[in-house]
Write an enzyme that holds these catalytic residues in place. Structure first.
Site, PDB file in Angstrom:
ATOM      1  N   CYS A 121      16.624  13.974  37.778  1.00  0.00           N
ATOM      2  CA  CYS A 121      15.649  13.974  38.874  1.00  0.00           C
ATOM      3  C   CYS A 121      16.093  12.923  39.885  1.00  0.00           C
ATOM      4  O   CYS A 121      17.059  12.197  39.636  1.00  0.00           O
ATOM      5  CB  CYS A 121      14.254  13.660  38.354  1.00  0.00           C
ATOM      6  SG  CYS A 121      12.942  14.016  39.566  1.00  0.00           S
ATOM      7  N   CYS A 123      13.607  10.832  41.657  1.00  0.00           N
ATOM      8  CA  CYS A 123      12.573   9.863  42.058  1.00  0.00           C
ATOM      9  C   CYS A 123      12.924   8.423  41.674  1.00  0.00           C
ATOM     10  O   CYS A 123      12.473   7.490  42.332  1.00  0.00           O
ATOM     11  CB  CYS A 123      11.216  10.275  41.530  1.00  0.00           C
ATOM     12  SG  CYS A 123      11.157  10.584  39.777  1.00  0.00           S
ATOM     13  N   LYS A 200       5.250  21.337  34.160  1.00  0.00           N
ATOM     14  CA  LYS A 200       4.973  19.921  34.361  1.00  0.00           C
ATOM     15  C   LYS A 200       3.874  19.790  35.404  1.00  0.00           C
ATOM     16  O   LYS A 200       3.991  20.289  36.523  1.00  0.00           O
ATOM     17  CB  LYS A 200       6.242  19.216  34.839  1.00  0.00           C
ATOM     18  CG  LYS A 200       6.018  17.747  35.168  1.00  0.00           C
ATOM     19  CD  LYS A 200       7.326  17.054  35.503  1.00  0.00           C
ATOM     20  CE  LYS A 200       7.104  15.622  35.928  1.00  0.00           C
ATOM     21  NZ  LYS A 200       8.354  14.951  36.279  1.00  0.00           N
ATOM     22  N   ARG A 222       3.030  14.103  44.348  1.00  0.00           N
ATOM     23  CA  ARG A 222       3.905  15.178  43.890  1.00  0.00           C
ATOM     24  C   ARG A 222       3.159  16.515  43.723  1.00  0.00           C
ATOM     25  O   ARG A 222       3.629  17.428  43.063  1.00  0.00           O
ATOM     26  CB  ARG A 222       4.527  14.798  42.545  1.00  0.00           C
ATOM     27  CG  ARG A 222       5.219  13.443  42.512  1.00  0.00           C
ATOM     28  CD  ARG A 222       6.431  13.449  41.617  1.00  0.00           C
ATOM     29  NE  ARG A 222       6.769  12.144  41.079  1.00  0.00           N
ATOM     30  CZ  ARG A 222       7.324  11.155  41.770  1.00  0.00           C
ATOM     31  NH1 ARG A 222       7.566  11.284  43.059  1.00  0.00           N
ATOM     32  NH2 ARG A 222       7.616  10.016  41.166  1.00  0.00           N
ATOM     33  N   GLU A 238       5.761  29.814  35.358  1.00  0.00           N
ATOM     34  CA  GLU A 238       6.769  28.751  35.529  1.00  0.00           C
ATOM     35  C   GLU A 238       7.801  28.803  34.404  1.00  0.00           C
ATOM     36  O   GLU A 238       9.005  28.695  34.640  1.00  0.00           O
ATOM     37  CB  GLU A 238       6.091  27.367  35.533  1.00  0.00           C
ATOM     38  CG  GLU A 238       5.451  26.970  36.851  1.00  0.00           C
ATOM     39  CD  GLU A 238       6.480  26.624  37.936  1.00  0.00           C
ATOM     40  OE1 GLU A 238       7.695  26.671  37.671  1.00  0.00           O
ATOM     41  OE2 GLU A 238       6.049  26.312  39.062  1.00  0.00           O
ATOM     42  N   LYS A 253       4.299  19.303  29.833  1.00  0.00           N
ATOM     43  CA  LYS A 253       4.103  17.884  30.093  1.00  0.00           C
ATOM     44  C   LYS A 253       2.943  17.692  31.058  1.00  0.00           C
ATOM     45  O   LYS A 253       2.906  18.375  32.071  1.00  0.00           O
ATOM     46  CB  LYS A 253       5.392  17.326  30.701  1.00  0.00           C
ATOM     47  CG  LYS A 253       5.310  15.885  31.122  1.00  0.00           C
ATOM     48  CD  LYS A 253       6.602  15.468  31.740  1.00  0.00           C
ATOM     49  CE  LYS A 253       6.377  14.072  32.301  1.00  0.00           C
ATOM     50  NZ  LYS A 253       7.397  13.670  33.192  1.00  0.00           N
ATOM     51  N   SER A 279       3.649   8.520  29.228  1.00  0.00           N
ATOM     52  CA  SER A 279       3.383   7.080  29.254  1.00  0.00           C
ATOM     53  C   SER A 279       1.892   6.734  29.192  1.00  0.00           C
ATOM     54  O   SER A 279       1.488   5.825  28.463  1.00  0.00           O
ATOM     55  CB  SER A 279       3.997   6.474  30.514  1.00  0.00           C
ATOM     56  OG  SER A 279       3.500   7.127  31.671  1.00  0.00           O
TER      57      SER A 279
HETATM   58  C1  PBG Z   1      10.441  12.251  36.841  1.00  0.00           C
HETATM   59  C2  PBG Z   1       9.714  11.973  35.577  1.00  0.00           C
HETATM   60  C3  PBG Z   1       8.426  11.437  35.444  1.00  0.00           C
HETATM   61  C4  PBG Z   1       8.183  11.345  34.067  1.00  0.00           C
HETATM   62  C5  PBG Z   1       9.317  11.818  33.419  1.00  0.00           C
HETATM   63  N1  PBG Z   1      10.240  12.221  34.374  1.00  0.00           N
HETATM   64  C6  PBG Z   1       7.488  10.919  36.476  1.00  0.00           C
HETATM   65  C7  PBG Z   1       6.887  11.825  37.467  1.00  0.00           C
HETATM   66  O1  PBG Z   1       7.038  13.044  37.471  1.00  0.00           O
HETATM   67  O2  PBG Z   1       6.213  11.275  38.339  1.00  0.00           O
HETATM   68  C8  PBG Z   1       6.923  10.821  33.437  1.00  0.00           C
HETATM   69  C9  PBG Z   1       7.032  10.430  32.003  1.00  0.00           C
HETATM   70  C10 PBG Z   1       5.910   9.611  31.488  1.00  0.00           C
HETATM   71  O3  PBG Z   1       4.857   9.409  32.138  1.00  0.00           O
HETATM   72  O4  PBG Z   1       6.064   9.134  30.376  1.00  0.00           O
HETATM   73  N2  PBG Z   1      11.751  11.751  36.798  1.00  0.00           N
END
Ligand code: PBG
Length: 330
Positions: A121, A123, A200, A222, A238, A253, A279
């Protein structure tokens, strides 16, 4: 036959009986530990909102994955925090100097048996914190999916060249899986599988991660590319697109608030299905556990088992290390 001839509690009378009729199990081979690799040396920064999780510099990350390997874990998911972020996120495809590429080469040497999965990704790599190339659409900066594809392919190939065993595109970029599959195949990486973050959601559960990976968007959010939390049927569409484009593993996710989606995806496609126990889910368990309001260890195992029951085969979780270390499963 009903009560009193039938008593379902009979098979719950002791642990041996319970074990015999237990339908699901969490095993170490189901678990993937996410790791944040930070530029620089001699770094082990605890992430405040994720007690027990750290940002590691490359050499410390190598020592850490060896520890995980010795505990019986066999797969990690890598996130990079580069020294320099720019408009394009060019560190992410820098074959030599890129943080993930450096980590991959060092880890392959340090612990060749560990499966290295990379989050693909932008970001964490862009100065604006968005997941791809941004364009001005009538005065508003928005993500340009088509312009992101080429960069996405570059990043995935660069990861594979540096030693990634599997790539995991997490940006929810339309057409992203096809672009990556095609690029990998052209570069002789047709053996490298893709784990797609297929369903996601635009979730508030990612809060602590954005501190950990320093990837919060500097403006906007996002919601224009990640899924709306209210949608269930759309998740199937998706996933279907990603399957057609060549995903080997599909992911849902976050996890806890999306058990219905895990169940739908597994039942509909029958494919290897992953769930990301994100997280914010980890932070909630840790916070309540620290207060003594819940038994964090028991709650953790109940959550992981819930994912298995819902249909997940693979669980990406910050709990992996402690489960392997302390929770007595093999
Ligand atoms: C994007 C990504 C994210 C997470 C994993 N890959 C953040 C987002 O989409 O904003 C989140 C993982 C987590 O919250 O543990 N690279």
């Amino acid at each position: 036959m009903g009560f009193p001839e039938m008593r379902l509690s009979r098979m719950r009378g002791n642990e041996v009986f319970r074990g015999m009729v237990r339908e699901n199990k969490v095993e170490l081979s189901d678990l993937v530990q996410p790791i944040f690799v930070h530029h620089g040396e001699n770094i082990k920064n605890e992430i405040k909102s994720m007690p027990g999780q750290f940002q590691y510099s490359v050499e410390n990350a190598c020592a850490y994955i060896q520890e995980l390997y010795d505990l019986g874990l066999r797969a990690v998911l890598l996130f990079g925090i580069p020294k320099v972020k720019d408009e394009q996120g060019s560190d992410s495809w820098d074959d030599q100097g890129g943080i993930i590429q450096q980590a991959l080469r060092a880890m392959k040497q340090a612990c060749p048996g560990m499966m290295l999965i990379t989050d693909v990704c932008f970001c964490e790599y862009t100065s604006h914190g968005h997941c791809g190339v941004m364009v001005d659409r009538g005065g508003e900066m928005v993500l340009d999916h088509d312009a992101t594809l080429e960069k996405l392919a570059l990043q995935a190939v660069s990861h594979a060249m540096a030693g990634a065993d599997m790539v995991a595109p997490s940006g929810m970029i339309d057409g992203g899986i096809a672009a990556i599959r095609q690029a990998l195949d052209m570069e002789d990486f047709n053996h490298i599988p893709i784990m797609a973050y297929s369903a996601k959601y635009a979730s508030s559960f990612y809060g602590p991660f954005r501190d950990a990976a320093d990837g919060a968007p500097k403006y906007g959010d996002r919601r224009t590319h990640q899924m709306d939390c209210a949608n269930r049927a759309e998740a199937i569409r998706e996933v279907e697109l990603d399957v057609v484009e060549g995903a080997d593993i599909v992911m849902v996710k976050p996890g806890l608030a999306y058990m219905d989606v895990i169940n739908d995806v597994k039942a509909t496609f029958g494919l290897p299905t992953a769930v990301y126990n994100v997280s914010g889910e980890y932070a909630m368990v840790k916070a309540a556990g620290a207060q003594g309001w819940i038994d964090a260890e028991a709650v953790t195992m109940e959550i992981l088992l819930g994912f298995k029951r819902a249909g997940a085969d693979i669980i990406l979780t910050y709990h992996a290390e402690e489960v392997a270390r302390d929770f007595g499963i093999k």
